[in-house]
Scaffold this motif. Sequence first.
Motif, PDB file in Angstrom:
ATOM      1  N   THR A 127       0.814  -1.218   0.000  1.00 28.82           N
ATOM      2  CA  THR A 127       0.000   0.000   0.000  1.00 28.82           C
ATOM      3  C   THR A 127       0.847   1.267   0.000  1.00 28.82           C
ATOM      4  N   LEU A 130      -0.245   4.123  -2.497  1.00 36.09           N
ATOM      5  CA  LEU A 130      -1.541   4.799  -2.358  1.00 36.09           C
ATOM      6  C   LEU A 130      -1.423   6.287  -2.005  1.00 36.09           C
ATOM      7  N   GLY A 142      -6.738   2.096  -4.885  1.00 33.72           N
ATOM      8  CA  GLY A 142      -6.582   0.862  -4.129  1.00 33.72           C
ATOM      9  C   GLY A 142      -5.644  -0.100  -4.819  1.00 33.72           C
TER      10      GLY A 142
END
Length: 158
Positions: A127, A130, A142
């Motif tokens: 992640t 992001l 996402g």
Amino acid sequence: MAAVEHTPDYPPKTPPPPKRPISPPRPETSPAGTPRARMQVRNRRAANWSLEAAPWSAKKACAHVLERLHEWGYRETDAAAAGLTELLVRTAVADGGRRVSVHLADQNRQALIVALSHRPGLAAADTAVLPELTSLGAVSCGTDTADDGRRLWAVLDL
């Protein structure tokens, strides 16, 4: 003499019942064994491209996405769309697969840009990309990882 129909004086032979009933195989219940839902884009304009996973793929994907957005009448957010596409594809190429596919769809003056890495066997979804996507103008973004590779996506207001 007329032919007389013969009826047997004993019951017909039937096979014995099975000793143990056959049970169906148990379904796979672990989260790792369940496939992720396939991406479906319906009732809106969409386009996709399959590219070789190479350093130049990000620039080529940007050109494809911008050309299609211009065909659809969107010219105001070229810099944001190009930046998002480049980051998504660069991240997918970094996964080390042989190809990358880019998908584009629009609805209600928003564009969905998706990059798929097609490299099986990746670890859990990363992640770290992001915050960078949101800084480039994504209103939603996402990432997820499955057996067929990593999927990264961003939604951009047009």
